[in-house]
Write a protein that holds these residues in place. Structure first.
Motif, PDB file in Angstrom:
ATOM      1  N   UNK A 215     -55.054  26.197  65.264  1.00 44.28           N
ATOM      2  CA  UNK A 215     -55.117  27.155  66.372  1.00 44.28           C
ATOM      3  C   UNK A 215     -56.156  28.257  66.169  1.00 44.28           C
ATOM      4  N   UNK A 216     -56.635  28.446  64.930  1.00 45.41           N
ATOM      5  CA  UNK A 216     -57.619  29.494  64.679  1.00 45.41           C
ATOM      6  C   UNK A 216     -57.042  30.897  64.692  1.00 45.41           C
ATOM      7  N   UNK A 217     -55.736  31.030  64.413  1.00 45.87           N
ATOM      8  CA  UNK A 217     -55.083  32.343  64.341  1.00 45.87           C
ATOM      9  C   UNK A 217     -54.452  32.492  62.967  1.00 45.87           C
ATOM     10  N   UNK A 218     -54.921  33.453  62.169  1.00 43.76           N
ATOM     11  CA  UNK A 218     -54.460  33.541  60.777  1.00 43.76           C
ATOM     12  C   UNK A 218     -52.958  33.722  60.641  1.00 43.76           C
ATOM     13  N   UNK A 219     -52.360  32.814  59.869  1.00 48.00           N
ATOM     14  CA  UNK A 219     -50.952  32.879  59.467  1.00 48.00           C
ATOM     15  C   UNK A 219     -49.995  32.994  60.647  1.00 48.00           C
ATOM     16  N   UNK A 220     -50.326  32.362  61.763  1.00 42.38           N
ATOM     17  CA  UNK A 220     -49.490  32.443  62.964  1.00 42.38           C
ATOM     18  C   UNK A 220     -48.156  31.716  62.780  1.00 42.38           C
ATOM     19  N   UNK A 245     -59.844  46.355  50.800  1.00 43.32           N
ATOM     20  CA  UNK A 245     -61.127  46.206  51.482  1.00 43.32           C
ATOM     21  C   UNK A 245     -61.765  44.840  51.326  1.00 43.32           C
ATOM     22  N   UNK A 246     -61.274  44.044  50.384  1.00 44.51           N
ATOM     23  CA  UNK A 246     -61.792  42.695  50.196  1.00 44.51           C
ATOM     24  C   UNK A 246     -61.165  41.751  51.219  1.00 44.51           C
ATOM     25  N   UNK A 247     -61.757  40.568  51.357  1.00 43.63           N
ATOM     26  CA  UNK A 247     -61.194  39.561  52.252  1.00 43.63           C
ATOM     27  C   UNK A 247     -60.750  38.357  51.442  1.00 43.63           C
ATOM     28  N   UNK A 248     -59.798  37.618  51.992  1.00 42.61           N
ATOM     29  CA  UNK A 248     -59.373  36.373  51.377  1.00 42.61           C
ATOM     30  C   UNK A 248     -59.228  35.313  52.453  1.00 42.61           C
ATOM     31  N   UNK A 249     -59.365  34.060  52.057  1.00 43.15           N
ATOM     32  CA  UNK A 249     -59.220  32.958  52.994  1.00 43.15           C
ATOM     33  C   UNK A 249     -57.743  32.643  53.193  1.00 43.15           C
ATOM     34  N   UNK A 250     -57.342  32.537  54.448  1.00 39.96           N
ATOM     35  CA  UNK A 250     -55.979  32.124  54.775  1.00 39.96           C
ATOM     36  C   UNK A 250     -56.050  31.069  55.871  1.00 39.96           C
ATOM     37  N   UNK A 251     -54.983  30.313  56.014  1.00 42.80           N
ATOM     38  CA  UNK A 251     -54.930  29.307  57.057  1.00 42.80           C
ATOM     39  C   UNK A 251     -54.270  29.827  58.314  1.00 42.80           C
ATOM     40  N   UNK A 252     -53.894  28.901  59.183  1.00 39.45           N
ATOM     41  CA  UNK A 252     -53.139  29.240  60.387  1.00 39.45           C
ATOM     42  C   UNK A 252     -51.643  29.296  60.103  1.00 39.45           C
ATOM     43  N   UNK A 253     -51.268  28.897  58.877  1.00 35.32           N
ATOM     44  CA  UNK A 253     -49.865  28.872  58.450  1.00 35.32           C
ATOM     45  C   UNK A 253     -49.621  29.998  57.455  1.00 35.32           C
ATOM     46  N   UNK A 254     -48.489  30.669  57.608  1.00 31.44           N
ATOM     47  CA  UNK A 254     -48.063  31.673  56.625  1.00 31.44           C
ATOM     48  C   UNK A 254     -47.544  30.923  55.394  1.00 31.44           C
ATOM     49  N   UNK A 255     -48.444  30.705  54.448  1.00 34.47           N
ATOM     50  CA  UNK A 255     -48.146  29.848  53.301  1.00 34.47           C
ATOM     51  C   UNK A 255     -46.910  30.327  52.547  1.00 34.47           C
ATOM     52  N   UNK A 256     -46.798  31.629  52.327  1.00 36.67           N
ATOM     53  CA  UNK A 256     -45.724  32.163  51.481  1.00 36.67           C
ATOM     54  C   UNK A 256     -44.353  31.792  51.994  1.00 36.67           C
ATOM     55  N   UNK A 257     -44.145  31.874  53.303  1.00 32.46           N
ATOM     56  CA  UNK A 257     -42.818  31.566  53.845  1.00 32.46           C
ATOM     57  C   UNK A 257     -42.618  30.069  54.062  1.00 32.46           C
ATOM     58  N   UNK A 258     -43.641  29.384  54.553  1.00 33.91           N
ATOM     59  CA  UNK A 258     -43.491  27.965  54.885  1.00 33.91           C
ATOM     60  C   UNK A 258     -43.338  27.114  53.627  1.00 33.91           C
ATOM     61  N   UNK A 259     -44.040  27.480  52.558  1.00 33.70           N
ATOM     62  CA  UNK A 259     -43.976  26.687  51.329  1.00 33.70           C
ATOM     63  C   UNK A 259     -42.588  26.704  50.694  1.00 33.70           C
ATOM     64  N   UNK A 260     -41.747  27.642  51.093  1.00 34.01           N
ATOM     65  CA  UNK A 260     -40.391  27.710  50.545  1.00 34.01           C
ATOM     66  C   UNK A 260     -39.459  26.676  51.160  1.00 34.01           C
ATOM     67  N   UNK A 261     -39.808  26.158  52.354  1.00 29.23           N
ATOM     68  CA  UNK A 261     -38.888  25.226  53.018  1.00 29.23           C
ATOM     69  C   UNK A 261     -39.520  23.862  53.322  1.00 29.23           C
ATOM     70  N   UNK A 262     -40.844  23.797  53.376  1.00 31.71           N
ATOM     71  CA  UNK A 262     -41.499  22.504  53.614  1.00 31.71           C
ATOM     72  C   UNK A 262     -41.367  21.622  52.376  1.00 31.71           C
TER      73      UNK A 262
END
Length: 301
Positions: A215-220, A245-262
């Motif tokens: 979807x192109x929306x970070x961690x939606x 002030x730095x940037x980091x790469x993230x996906x469209x999925x909130x990895x921290x929460x989803x990885x706990x149940x997927x």
């Protein structure tokens, strides 16, 4: 939490899968050269977009590494559409060029659709020509877009046979969402597509065994969207500003929460991204074989 930290979910290693695809492409390109055929890929870049320049450089390097001859055409954003179409006609007619890729986005002064349809569909290694899109929908052996095909290979690696599984694709772009749905249908999945007009999208997504997010929306997409035990493919790649002030790469999925149940999930980076370039090399080799009507079929997957 970073994608490298251990979680309940298995991390789907896109880099390792891509290396296996590339090793097979290299082996088969060597076999073609023994037949007197050297696969050739032309990449056209118009404009000075920094990200596009990096993508093109990486594609050219990978092509040379697996035995595909690369041809690079760079222009500034003053290039006229007619000039670009003239170049494409020459590349279509050049027997040394087996694959043609026009790096997107193009400048606003150029009609993207007209350019993509000007590529010979037999050389359309991005899989965007209407003839290839139609072939994909009809289940024919067409050149398919690289990113969704890479997602499919990651899913098959993780899940094996996909038949009968309920897959939800979040996003309906022509580049990822729509072809992803077609590829999953071809694998006999039951497929739902969620988009901006969908009603109760979280509830729909929670029914799925497989969730592909583009979807192109970070961690939606967070854990509320995911059924426990589902396999999650995150196509997104976004830069998010941090407190320092730095940037980091993230996906469209909130990895921290989803990885706990997927049960399994692709990291960002290191998931889908490497597969896209690997499948571009695969498509170039496939296009070469089709153009030369080689008796040996290309059977990577």
């Amino acid at each position: 939490m970073s994608a490298q930290e251990t979680t309940a979910a298995t991390l789907i290693d896109g880099r390792a899968c891509a290396e296996r695809v590339l090793a097979d492409v290299e082996r088969q390109s060597q076999a073609l050269r023994q037949e007197g055929i050297t696969p050739g890929l032309a990449v056209v870049l118009v404009g000075e977009d920094p990200a596009s320049q990096v993508y093109v450089r990486n594609k050219m390097r990978k092509a040379e590494a697996v035995g595909i001859r690369s041809f690079e055409y760079r222009f500034d954003d003053t290039l006229k559409q007619a000039e670009l179409l003239t170049l494409l006609a020459k590349l279509n007619a050049d027997p040394e060029i087996n694959g043609i890729l026009v790096q997107l986005p193009l400048p606003a002064t150029i009609d993207e659709h007209a350019v993509l349809q000007a590529i010979d569909p037999r050389k359309d290694v991005d899989g965007f020509h209407v003839e290839n899109v139609g072939g994909l929908i009809q289940g024919r052996d067409a050149l398919a877009p690289c990113t969704p095909t890479g997602c499919l290979q990651l899913l098959k690696q993780q899940c094996g046979d996909l038949a009968g599984k309920h897959a939800v694709v979040i996003g309906r772009s022509n580049i990822v969402g729509k072809p992803m749905a077609a590829l999953l249908l071809a694998e006999h999945c039951s497929v739902s597509v969620i988009h901006s007009r969908s009603v109760a999208p979280e509830a729909l997504a929670r029914q799925a065994d497989i969730v592909v997010v583009a979807v192109g929306r970070p961690e939606m997409v967070d854990a509320r969207w995911i059924k426990p035990g589902a396999v999650v493919i995150d196509v997104g790649i976004n830069r998010r500003q941090q407190h320092d002030g730095k940037t980091r790469l993230v996906g469209d999925v909130d990895f921290a929460s989803v990885a706990l149940i997927a049960s399994a999930i692709t990291p960002v980076p290191g998931g889908v991204g490497p597969m896209t370039i690997a499948l571009l090399m695969h498509n170039t080799l496939k296009a070469t074989r089709l153009q030369h009507a080689s008796a040996e079929s290309l059977a990577l997957f």
